[in-house]
Design a protein around this motif. Structure first.
Motif, PDB file in Angstrom:
ATOM      1  N   VAL A  73      -5.347  -5.259  -0.646  1.00  0.00           N
ATOM      2  CA  VAL A  73      -4.947  -3.940  -1.136  1.00  0.00           C
ATOM      3  C   VAL A  73      -5.272  -3.858  -2.629  1.00  0.00           C
ATOM      4  O   VAL A  73      -5.024  -4.807  -3.378  1.00  0.00           O
ATOM      5  CB  VAL A  73      -3.433  -3.690  -0.929  1.00  0.00           C
ATOM      6  N   ALA A  81       0.831  -1.210   0.000  1.00  0.00           N
ATOM      7  CA  ALA A  81       0.000   0.000   0.000  1.00  0.00           C
ATOM      8  C   ALA A  81       0.861   1.254   0.000  1.00  0.00           C
ATOM      9  O   ALA A  81       0.582   2.222  -0.727  1.00  0.00           O
ATOM     10  CB  ALA A  81      -0.931  -0.012   1.207  1.00  0.00           C
ATOM     11  N   LYS A 117      -6.258  -1.505 -12.523  1.00  0.00           N
ATOM     12  CA  LYS A 117      -6.442  -1.873 -11.113  1.00  0.00           C
ATOM     13  C   LYS A 117      -5.485  -3.020 -10.796  1.00  0.00           C
ATOM     14  O   LYS A 117      -5.486  -4.048 -11.481  1.00  0.00           O
ATOM     15  CB  LYS A 117      -7.883  -2.321 -10.839  1.00  0.00           C
ATOM     16  N   VAL A 152     -14.541  -5.478  -5.906  1.00  0.00           N
ATOM     17  CA  VAL A 152     -13.326  -4.936  -6.528  1.00  0.00           C
ATOM     18  C   VAL A 152     -13.255  -5.232  -8.027  1.00  0.00           C
ATOM     19  O   VAL A 152     -12.539  -4.543  -8.758  1.00  0.00           O
ATOM     20  CB  VAL A 152     -12.051  -5.444  -5.826  1.00  0.00           C
ATOM     21  N   GLU A 186     -12.457  -1.777   2.720  1.00  0.00           N
ATOM     22  CA  GLU A 186     -12.883  -1.231   1.429  1.00  0.00           C
ATOM     23  C   GLU A 186     -12.846  -2.292   0.332  1.00  0.00           C
ATOM     24  O   GLU A 186     -13.607  -2.221  -0.635  1.00  0.00           O
ATOM     25  CB  GLU A 186     -11.971  -0.077   1.001  1.00  0.00           C
ATOM     26  N   VAL A 187     -11.969  -3.274   0.495  1.00  0.00           N
ATOM     27  CA  VAL A 187     -11.777  -4.268  -0.560  1.00  0.00           C
ATOM     28  C   VAL A 187     -11.969  -5.701  -0.075  1.00  0.00           C
ATOM     29  O   VAL A 187     -11.797  -6.650  -0.830  1.00  0.00           O
ATOM     30  CB  VAL A 187     -10.379  -4.123  -1.196  1.00  0.00           C
ATOM     31  N   GLU A 214      -4.215   5.555  -6.540  1.00  0.00           N
ATOM     32  CA  GLU A 214      -5.262   5.637  -5.527  1.00  0.00           C
ATOM     33  C   GLU A 214      -5.290   4.275  -4.841  1.00  0.00           C
ATOM     34  O   GLU A 214      -5.416   3.249  -5.502  1.00  0.00           O
ATOM     35  CB  GLU A 214      -6.613   5.930  -6.162  1.00  0.00           C
ATOM     36  N   VAL A 215      -5.169   4.266  -3.527  1.00  0.00           N
ATOM     37  CA  VAL A 215      -5.051   3.005  -2.806  1.00  0.00           C
ATOM     38  C   VAL A 215      -6.281   2.766  -1.943  1.00  0.00           C
ATOM     39  O   VAL A 215      -6.694   3.631  -1.175  1.00  0.00           O
ATOM     40  CB  VAL A 215      -3.783   2.974  -1.926  1.00  0.00           C
ATOM     41  N   LYS A 216      -6.861   1.577  -2.097  1.00  0.00           N
ATOM     42  CA  LYS A 216      -7.944   1.129  -1.233  1.00  0.00           C
ATOM     43  C   LYS A 216      -7.454  -0.106  -0.499  1.00  0.00           C
ATOM     44  O   LYS A 216      -6.797  -0.978  -1.093  1.00  0.00           O
ATOM     45  CB  LYS A 216      -9.201   0.809  -2.048  1.00  0.00           C
ATOM     46  N   ALA A 217      -7.765  -0.189   0.791  1.00  0.00           N
ATOM     47  CA  ALA A 217      -7.248  -1.305   1.582  1.00  0.00           C
ATOM     48  C   ALA A 217      -8.234  -1.671   2.676  1.00  0.00           C
ATOM     49  O   ALA A 217      -9.135  -0.908   3.022  1.00  0.00           O
ATOM     50  CB  ALA A 217      -5.889  -0.939   2.189  1.00  0.00           C
ATOM     51  N   TRP A 244      -0.565   2.210   7.772  1.00  0.00           N
ATOM     52  CA  TRP A 244      -1.545   1.389   7.063  1.00  0.00           C
ATOM     53  C   TRP A 244      -2.151   0.297   7.933  1.00  0.00           C
ATOM     54  O   TRP A 244      -3.189  -0.284   7.574  1.00  0.00           O
ATOM     55  CB  TRP A 244      -0.912   0.759   5.817  1.00  0.00           C
ATOM     56  N   LEU A 294      -6.002   0.124   8.955  1.00  0.00           N
ATOM     57  CA  LEU A 294      -6.929  -0.313   7.910  1.00  0.00           C
ATOM     58  C   LEU A 294      -6.911  -1.839   7.752  1.00  0.00           C
ATOM     59  O   LEU A 294      -7.940  -2.454   7.436  1.00  0.00           O
ATOM     60  CB  LEU A 294      -6.568   0.329   6.570  1.00  0.00           C
TER      61      LEU A 294
END
Length: 308
Positions: free
Chosen positions: A99, A41, A177, A198, A56-57, A50-53, A88, A91
């Motif tokens: 991630v 991440a 992605k 995702v 969120e995923v 743009e990072v989603k972790a 991180w 999260l």
């Protein structure tokens, strides 16, 4: 662009080797990839993704085979002590170690996803000096966790791809992605990421796996030959008694489990067949002079998916 990519890959090669050996040394099993995921991440964010972790995923209710909370907490602290990126960890806490990095070119085009996995096997790595990681001083230092299936390489490949794409953003169209999946071993992590959505906006998805039987520098592409599994945890409950004093009063759970295991393994297993049966863990009893009143085993059936 091809020459630019070749140059970037050549430039990146020492880093790829360094990352792979680092992930190998700090191998982390499914749902406890805290150090690995935090480093992924952090690098993605530094390269403009743009990072989603975490949640969120990862869909919490879709997770399978999640370790007990006490183990998760202990592994989180272990990861921090081994250099996890602290910002991180909140999260990822609780075993939400997925991630996703998103790179948007700002130009119209498809959404293309690349998926790599991060987890190690629940296996104790050899420290014998004739074992290459031990000789090279990057043998796993985490108890019963070992990258014996190449996911350390996968994670490094994913990061290498991320860097190359970030440096080539002006040449891209659409979105990319990069999906870094936890808990691939045991076929556990993908479902939780799919349920979190995702892949909902993905037009094309690629996955990779290193392997044997393919010549060096060759890549094999395909959409068939994949395996599916079903899993069972079987528990036997008997009656304990003294093995010498009054064995006739006992009901031996170990013998029941052992009989079942032997019969399961009487089914012919071959890589060319439609079914492969395995019992990988068998546990029973509490002492040598006690009729065991409990036994359990972990069973898996592996079979090929039909070709389309």
């Amino acid at each position: 662009m091809e020459r630019q990519v070749d140059g970037l890959v050549e430039e990146l090669y020492p880093s790829l080797q360094e990352w792979r050996r680092d992930f190998h040394k700090y191998a982390e099993s499914g749902w406890v990839e805290f150090r690995t995921a935090s480093m992924v991440a952090s690098k993605l964010a530094s390269w403009g993704f743009e990072v989603k972790a975490g949640r969120e995923v990862i869909a919490e209710d879709a997770r399978m085979g999640v370790p007990p909370l006490a183990f998760l907490k202990a592994q989180e602290q272990r990861a921090l002590s081994q250099g996890a990126v602290a910002e991180w960890i909140p999260l990822l806490s609780g075993g939400f170690t997925g991630v996703v990095g998103i790179l948007d070119s700002g130009r119209p085009g498809p959404t293309v996803a690349f998926r790599v996995d991060m987890d190690a096997l629940d296996l104790q790595e050899s420290h014998a000096l004739d074992h290459a990681p031990a000789a090279g001083e990057f043998v796993s230092i985490n108890d019963k966790m070992m990258h014996a299936c190449g996911h350390d390489a996968h994670t490094s490949i994913g990061l290498g791809l991320a860097y190359v794409l970030s440096q080539s953003k002006e040449e891209l169209h659409g979105r990319v992605k990069l999906i870094f999946q936890p808990a691939e071993e045991g076929v556990r992590g993908a479902k939780a990421m799919v349920e979190a959505g995702v892949a909902n906006d993905v037009d094309f998805l690629f996955a990779c796996h290193v392997g044997t039987g393919v010549p060096l520098r060759e890549v094999v592409c395909g959409t068939h030959g994949y395996l599916a599994t079903t899993k069972m945890d079987v528990v036997y409950t008997g009656i304990a008694s003294h093995a010498g004093g009054n064995p006739e009063e006992g009901r031996n759970a170990l013998l029941a489990a052992a009989s079942a295991v032997m019969n399961l393994h009487s089914i012919t297993r071959h890589s060319g067949g439609n079914s492969r049966i395995n019992v990988g863990v068998l546990e029973a009893g509490s002492g040598r002079n006690i009729i065991p009143n409990h036994a359990s085993f972990k069973h898996e059936r592996v079979y090929p998916l039909p070709r389309h």
